[in-house]
Design a protein around this motif. Structure first.
Motif, mmCIF file in Angstrom:
data_model
loop_
_atom_site.group_PDB
_atom_site.id
_atom_site.type_symbol
_atom_site.label_atom_id
_atom_site.label_comp_id
_atom_site.label_asym_id
_atom_site.label_seq_id
_atom_site.Cartn_x
_atom_site.Cartn_y
_atom_site.Cartn_z
ATOM 1 N N UNK A 11 27.652 50.207 -26.782
ATOM 2 C CA UNK A 11 26.450 50.108 -25.960
ATOM 3 C C UNK A 11 26.783 50.743 -24.611
ATOM 4 N N UNK A 12 26.031 51.768 -24.247
ATOM 5 C CA UNK A 12 26.296 52.467 -22.987
ATOM 6 C C UNK A 12 25.132 52.270 -22.033
ATOM 7 N N UNK A 13 25.452 51.889 -20.808
ATOM 8 C CA UNK A 13 24.436 51.831 -19.757
ATOM 9 C C UNK A 13 24.641 53.016 -18.836
ATOM 10 N N UNK A 14 23.615 53.848 -18.728
ATOM 11 C CA UNK A 14 23.699 55.013 -17.857
ATOM 12 C C UNK A 14 22.690 54.866 -16.726
ATOM 13 N N UNK A 15 23.182 55.011 -15.499
ATOM 14 C CA UNK A 15 22.304 54.931 -14.334
ATOM 15 C C UNK A 15 21.598 56.269 -14.156
ATOM 16 N N UNK A 16 20.275 56.238 -14.065
ATOM 17 C CA UNK A 16 19.517 57.476 -13.930
ATOM 18 C C UNK A 16 19.463 57.918 -12.470
ATOM 19 N N UNK A 17 19.587 59.235 -12.273
ATOM 20 C CA UNK A 17 19.663 59.773 -10.904
ATOM 21 C C UNK A 17 18.288 60.018 -10.303
ATOM 22 N N UNK A 18 17.426 59.022 -10.328
ATOM 23 C CA UNK A 18 16.122 59.184 -9.676
ATOM 24 C C UNK A 18 16.287 58.905 -8.186
ATOM 25 N N UNK A 19 15.341 59.378 -7.375
ATOM 26 C CA UNK A 19 15.415 59.112 -5.934
ATOM 27 C C UNK A 19 15.056 57.663 -5.638
ATOM 28 N N UNK A 20 14.050 57.159 -6.363
ATOM 29 C CA UNK A 20 13.620 55.788 -6.105
ATOM 30 C C UNK A 20 13.867 54.904 -7.319
ATOM 31 N N UNK A 167 36.133 57.104 -27.974
ATOM 32 C CA UNK A 167 36.260 57.862 -26.728
ATOM 33 C C UNK A 167 35.609 59.246 -26.881
ATOM 34 N N UNK A 168 35.780 59.866 -28.049
ATOM 35 C CA UNK A 168 35.146 61.174 -28.282
ATOM 36 C C UNK A 168 33.623 61.046 -28.179
ATOM 37 N N UNK A 169 33.095 59.981 -28.756
ATOM 38 C CA UNK A 169 31.642 59.733 -28.687
ATOM 39 C C UNK A 169 31.202 59.570 -27.233
ATOM 40 N N UNK A 170 31.941 58.760 -26.494
ATOM 41 C CA UNK A 170 31.566 58.496 -25.096
ATOM 42 C C UNK A 170 31.634 59.758 -24.247
ATOM 43 N N UNK A 171 32.653 60.578 -24.509
ATOM 44 C CA UNK A 171 32.772 61.815 -23.731
ATOM 45 C C UNK A 171 31.607 62.753 -24.041
ATOM 46 N N UNK A 172 31.215 62.818 -25.316
ATOM 47 C CA UNK A 172 30.078 63.679 -25.672
ATOM 48 C C UNK A 172 28.803 63.184 -25.019
ATOM 49 N N UNK A 173 28.604 61.877 -25.095
ATOM 50 C CA UNK A 173 27.392 61.292 -24.526
ATOM 51 C C UNK A 173 27.330 61.553 -23.019
ATOM 52 N N UNK A 174 28.464 61.328 -22.379
ATOM 53 C CA UNK A 174 28.536 61.519 -20.934
ATOM 54 C C UNK A 174 28.246 62.980 -20.581
ATOM 55 N N UNK A 175 28.836 63.903 -21.348
ATOM 56 C CA UNK A 175 28.611 65.328 -21.079
ATOM 57 C C UNK A 175 27.128 65.662 -21.191
ATOM 58 N N UNK A 176 26.459 65.116 -22.195
ATOM 59 C CA UNK A 176 25.031 65.409 -22.378
ATOM 60 C C UNK A 176 24.234 64.891 -21.173
ATOM 61 N N UNK A 177 24.531 63.678 -20.732
ATOM 62 C CA UNK A 177 23.831 63.113 -19.570
ATOM 63 C C UNK A 177 24.036 63.982 -18.327
ATOM 64 N N UNK A 178 25.272 64.448 -18.152
ATOM 65 C CA UNK A 178 25.573 65.262 -16.966
ATOM 66 C C UNK A 178 24.914 66.637 -17.077
ATOM 67 N N UNK A 179 24.960 67.247 -18.254
ATOM 68 C CA UNK A 179 24.289 68.545 -18.448
ATOM 69 C C UNK A 179 22.793 68.421 -18.179
ATOM 70 N N UNK A 180 22.212 67.293 -18.588
ATOM 71 C CA UNK A 180 20.775 67.097 -18.356
ATOM 72 C C UNK A 180 20.478 66.873 -16.877
ATOM 73 N N UNK A 181 21.513 66.549 -16.107
ATOM 74 C CA UNK A 181 21.321 66.294 -14.677
ATOM 75 C C UNK A 181 20.620 64.980 -14.399
ATOM 76 N N UNK A 182 20.762 64.018 -15.322
ATOM 77 C CA UNK A 182 20.027 62.758 -15.152
ATOM 78 C C UNK A 182 20.940 61.580 -14.815
ATOM 79 N N UNK A 183 22.254 61.810 -14.810
ATOM 80 C CA UNK A 183 23.206 60.720 -14.560
ATOM 81 C C UNK A 183 24.474 61.367 -14.042
ATOM 82 N N UNK A 184 25.135 60.761 -13.054
ATOM 83 C CA UNK A 184 26.350 61.440 -12.593
ATOM 84 C C UNK A 184 27.581 61.079 -13.417
ATOM 85 N N UNK A 185 27.432 60.132 -14.347
ATOM 86 C CA UNK A 185 28.487 59.914 -15.334
ATOM 87 C C UNK A 185 29.790 59.385 -14.773
ATOM 88 N N UNK A 186 29.722 58.676 -13.666
ATOM 89 C CA UNK A 186 30.955 58.199 -13.028
ATOM 90 C C UNK A 186 31.342 56.806 -13.539
#
Ligand code: ADP
Ligand code: ZN
Ligand code: MG
Length: 476
Positions: A11-20, A167-186
């Motif tokens: 289960x991954x929680x990703x914070x979205x990079x919205x302004x508000x 870990x491979x799954x998480x890295x792929x997921x993180x890369x997709x979020x970062x490529x989309x520019x919707x999460x900084x993946x930190x």
């Protein structure tokens, strides 16, 4: 091989990079003073009314599209009730029976090859605030700046069979979020958080074993360590005739162990029900089309393009595209010098080695892509040797700057003048009569020694190909 098969679902929680924030117009900016970014909505004042942030919906749907989920055109927000000081409303607004997206998948690559991992669902929810416990003051504080920051939760199928695959799954997921520019993946700052569900079963058994849920891992390495530890703990327990208890366990990074946090008896009954303050989320076809058109090139497509259009080996393409900033850097360098394999070797070799050695991110490298490209070109043109180029790169790492200017200022230009190298060769031969005799007696391994001596005399500047050639001529 172990008697047991490992089963992992994440289960991954990703914070979205919205302004508000997701349900009010407070800023999501990190680092403001305590409770500065709050209002009646995100502090849960009576009578407040949440209003859904359209950008958060856009980001959630883009992620859904990127991992081939089916987007539910109508989804429902639900209240997940529990009490905790960092949750002033007394409930989290999440999605339960009808999430925004379901039934997706991604492809991962591990030492076992390519594998498809199912994504059960993606839903939207708000983050909670932060409790800060100060032992020095013997006091606890609540900071609600994070309360209401939009999250998506991405739930996987229990498809992974090792910590490596997780870990491979998480890295792929993180890369997709970062490529989309919707999460900084930190992971360290918690904008990308993972809970790992782990169970084991004897090989061949159909039913899954009882799972435990691991929390509190803030790096890929700790996720790997936590899963490896937990698998061994479960094997030991079962071998000892104990039953696995379904529970939440916290990873202790200092000790490298997982510890029970709460058992099933204390498990929450969240009493989910549809939030009466929020209308069903209905996603229009026209929004879907616009968002789909805006999807950027994603890691898998970029990896394929690097192989097909640039002719890179699969390994290079995967390494270069795993992190968006590295792939961007590589492509920017190519624009200045279109030699994909040579530039790839440099990025995967010197650039990454230097980042690893220094333990820093690519942003710390001040050698600009066009400057790296120029360095590679200087080697190709014979102005400097590969080794000198490596030293120049290290030298410029923290400042950047034109490598050719640095090479000339430091007098590092390669010696390609035949007579100059010949005289160095002659010196070396004169100074090492014993080695020359052994060489002539058949010890050809000494070639390396002679080359090394000439290079040393030239302070690394002699053209290595010419050194080899002239030595061979002189030694016969
Ligand atoms: P909860 O919300 O209680 O955590 P879910 O049904 O949403 O429960 O499952 C959470 C995660 O646990 C999913 O990623 C799922 O794939 C995984 N999971 C479920 N059963 C098992 C199991 N026996 N072993 C490992 N992972 C599991
Ligand atoms: Zn607010
Ligand atoms: Mg769970």
């Amino acid at each position: 091989m172990s008697k047991y098969e490992v089963v992992i679902g994440l289960e991954v929680h990703a914070q979205l990079k919205t302004k508000s924030k997701i349900f009010c117009s407070c800023s999501t900016e990190f680092g403001a003073g305590p409770n500065e970014n709050t209002c009646p909505v995100c502090t849960g004042m009576p009578g407040m009314l949440p209003v859904l942030n359209a950008r958060a919906v856009e980001y959630a749907v883009k992620m859904a599209m990127a991992v081939d989920c089916q987007v539910n055109r109508r989804s429902i927000f639900a209240r997940k009730n529990y009490f905790y000081p960092d949750l002033p409303m007394g409930y989290q607004i999440s999605q339960y029976e009808l999430p925004v997206a379901e039934h997706g998948h991604i492809l991962i690559h591990s030492s076992q090859g390519e594998k498809r991992i199912g994504i059960t669902r993606i839903h939207m929810e708000n983050d909670a605030g932060k409790n800060i416990h100060s032992s020095a003051e013997n006091a606890s504080y609540v900071d609600l700046n994070r309360a209401g920051v939009p999250l998506i939760e991405i739930v996987s199928e229990p498809d992974m069979r090792s910590a490596e695959e997780a870990v491979a799954y998480l890295k792929s997921l993180r890369a997709i979020l970062v490529y989309l520019g919707i999460c900084d993946g930190n992971l360290e700052e918690g904008s990308f958080r993972c809970d790992a569900n782990v169970s084991i079963r004897p090989w061949g058994q159909k039913e899954f074993g009882t799972r435990t849920e691991l929390k509190n891992m803030n790096s890929f390495r700790n996720i790997q360590r936590a899963i490896d530890y937990e698998v061994q703990r479960q094997i030991d327990a079962i071998e000892d005739g104990e039953a696995i208890v379904q529970e939440t366990r916290l990873f202790d990074a200092a000790k490298g162990v997982t510890r029970s946090m709460r058992g099933k008896e204390e498990a929450h009954d969240y009493r989910y029900f549809p939030d009466p303050d929020l209308l069903p989320l209905v996603i229009e076809e026209s929004w879907m089309q616009a968002w789909r058109a805006e999807l950027p090139e994603l890691p898998a497509a970029r990896c394929a393009r690097f192989q097909e259009a640039l002719g890179l080996p699969a390994y290079d393409a995967e390494v270069l595209t795993a992190e968006k900033d590295v792939a961007d850097y590589f492509e920017a360098a190519l624009e200045a010098y279109n030699e994909p394999k040579k530039v790839s070797n440099w990025v995967m070799g010197e650039v990454m080695r230097e980042l690893n050695d220094r333990g820093v991110a690519l942003t710390a490298c001040k050698v600009q892509p066009h400057e790296l490209a120029k360095l590679v070109k200087l080697v190709d043109e014979g102005l400097i040797s590969g080794n000198i180029a490596k030293a120049v790169f290290k030298d410029l790492f923290e400042t950047g700057g034109d490598p050719e200017v640095r090479v000339r200022a430091k007098g590092l230009v390669q010696i390609s003048d035949t007579s100059a190298i010949e005289s160095l060769v002659d010196e070396v031969i004169a100074e090492n009569p014993a080695e020359v005799a052994r060489f002539k007696g058949g010890d050809k391994k000494l070639t390396g020694f002679f080359v090394g001596q000439v290079m040393k005399k030239s302070k690394g500047k002699a053209n290595p190909a010419m050194v080899n050639q002239l030595l061979a001529a002189r030694l016969g």
